[in-house]
Design a protein around this motif. Structure first.
Motif, PDB file in Angstrom:
ATOM      1  N   ALA A  35     -42.519 -17.841  22.488  1.00  0.00           N
ATOM      2  CA  ALA A  35     -43.413 -18.330  21.426  1.00  0.00           C
ATOM      3  C   ALA A  35     -43.452 -17.357  20.242  1.00  0.00           C
ATOM      4  O   ALA A  35     -43.435 -17.787  19.084  1.00  0.00           O
ATOM      5  N   GLU A  36     -43.497 -16.063  20.515  1.00  0.00           N
ATOM      6  CA  GLU A  36     -43.520 -15.075  19.432  1.00  0.00           C
ATOM      7  C   GLU A  36     -42.230 -15.114  18.617  1.00  0.00           C
ATOM      8  O   GLU A  36     -42.269 -15.011  17.387  1.00  0.00           O
ATOM      9  N   ARG A  37     -41.086 -15.260  19.290  1.00  0.00           N
ATOM     10  CA  ARG A  37     -39.804 -15.389  18.571  1.00  0.00           C
ATOM     11  C   ARG A  37     -39.820 -16.634  17.689  1.00  0.00           C
ATOM     12  O   ARG A  37     -39.387 -16.600  16.542  1.00  0.00           O
ATOM     13  N   ALA A  38     -40.293 -17.724  18.254  1.00  0.00           N
ATOM     14  CA  ALA A  38     -40.336 -18.988  17.513  1.00  0.00           C
ATOM     15  C   ALA A  38     -41.280 -18.892  16.314  1.00  0.00           C
ATOM     16  O   ALA A  38     -40.950 -19.367  15.218  1.00  0.00           O
ATOM     17  N   LEU A  39     -42.439 -18.290  16.512  1.00  0.00           N
ATOM     18  CA  LEU A  39     -43.383 -18.106  15.399  1.00  0.00           C
ATOM     19  C   LEU A  39     -42.773 -17.258  14.293  1.00  0.00           C
ATOM     20  O   LEU A  39     -42.912 -17.572  13.105  1.00  0.00           O
ATOM     21  N   ALA A  40     -42.110 -16.168  14.672  1.00  0.00           N
ATOM     22  CA  ALA A  40     -41.493 -15.275  13.686  1.00  0.00           C
ATOM     23  C   ALA A  40     -40.443 -16.000  12.850  1.00  0.00           C
ATOM     24  O   ALA A  40     -40.266 -15.698  11.669  1.00  0.00           O
ATOM     25  N   GLU A  41     -39.758 -16.962  13.467  1.00  0.00           N
ATOM     26  CA  GLU A  41     -38.711 -17.720  12.769  1.00  0.00           C
ATOM     27  C   GLU A  41     -39.254 -18.984  12.099  1.00  0.00           C
ATOM     28  O   GLU A  41     -38.515 -19.677  11.405  1.00  0.00           O
ATOM     29  N   GLY A  42     -40.518 -19.296  12.338  1.00  0.00           N
ATOM     30  CA  GLY A  42     -41.101 -20.509  11.779  1.00  0.00           C
ATOM     31  C   GLY A  42     -40.621 -21.786  12.452  1.00  0.00           C
ATOM     32  O   GLY A  42     -40.609 -22.855  11.836  1.00  0.00           O
ATOM     33  N   PHE A  43     -40.233 -21.677  13.723  1.00  0.00           N
ATOM     34  CA  PHE A  43     -39.722 -22.838  14.453  1.00  0.00           C
ATOM     35  C   PHE A  43     -40.877 -23.725  14.930  1.00  0.00           C
ATOM     36  O   PHE A  43     -41.785 -23.235  15.612  1.00  0.00           O
ATOM     37  N   PRO A  44     -40.836 -25.011  14.644  1.00  0.00           N
ATOM     38  CA  PRO A  44     -41.885 -25.945  15.071  1.00  0.00           C
ATOM     39  C   PRO A  44     -41.612 -26.471  16.482  1.00  0.00           C
ATOM     40  O   PRO A  44     -41.119 -27.578  16.666  1.00  0.00           O
ATOM     41  N   VAL A  45     -41.907 -25.662  17.490  1.00  0.00           N
ATOM     42  CA  VAL A  45     -41.512 -26.008  18.848  1.00  0.00           C
ATOM     43  C   VAL A  45     -42.683 -25.997  19.824  1.00  0.00           C
ATOM     44  O   VAL A  45     -43.723 -25.387  19.573  1.00  0.00           O
TER      45      VAL A  45
END
Length: 157
Positions: A35-45
């Motif tokens: 989740a932290e990786r996705a948030l950092a990249e702005g991924f809507p997952v």
């Protein structure tokens, strides 16, 4: 990457992604890391870690929809049933394997063959859980999960 190279990579991951252990704390750490990786990249997952009997971690990040939650559950069901990543199943089908949605095989209401669900396999035990991402293209969902699993530092030697 060619289809054959991707298939070889996924087959290797299937053998190599084996952990020394995996408990509820590890599930939290894995889910949080993804989740932290996705948030950092702005991924809507949606990020989901579950066993066959319950959810251990679930997060729906900004931009994700309820459809991502449904897809995560379907992909997780598929990975748990076949004890292999959905990306590997998808790639095998694309390379001439059996169509898993043919009559009498998989119910598309329950299962999805799209990358993003990776079984959590523990050495000497087998598959104990599945980590899933939904919201990006299949290969990107899968790679995000693998990066999370690898970052745990629990890979078997």
């Amino acid at each position: 990457m060619s289809d054959h190279a991707r298939l070889a990579q996924l087959e290797a991951e299937h053998v190599e992604l084996v952990l020394r252990r995996f408990d509820r704390r590890d599930a939290w750490d894995l889910g949080r890391s993804i989740a932290e990786r996705a948030l950092a990249e702005g991924f809507p997952v949606t990020v989901d870690v579950r066993t066959s009997s319950g959810i251990l971690f679930h997060a729906s990040l900004p931009g994700a929809t309820s459809d991502n939650d449904v897809w995560a559950a379907k992909k997780a069901a598929t990975a748990l049933r076949f004890e292999t990543s959905t990306a590997l199943l998808e790639t095998r089908i694309e390379n001439g394997g059996r169509d898993m949605y043919e009559q009498g095989w998989l119910d598309p209401v329950v299962y999805a063959v799209a990358g993003g669900a990776v079984p959590i396999r523990v050495d000497g035990v087998g598959v104990v859980a599945v980590a899933t991402v939904s919201g990006l293209p299949s290969a990107d969902d899968h790679d995000l999960v693998v990066a999370g699993i690898t970052s745990l530092g629990l890979l078997h030697d």
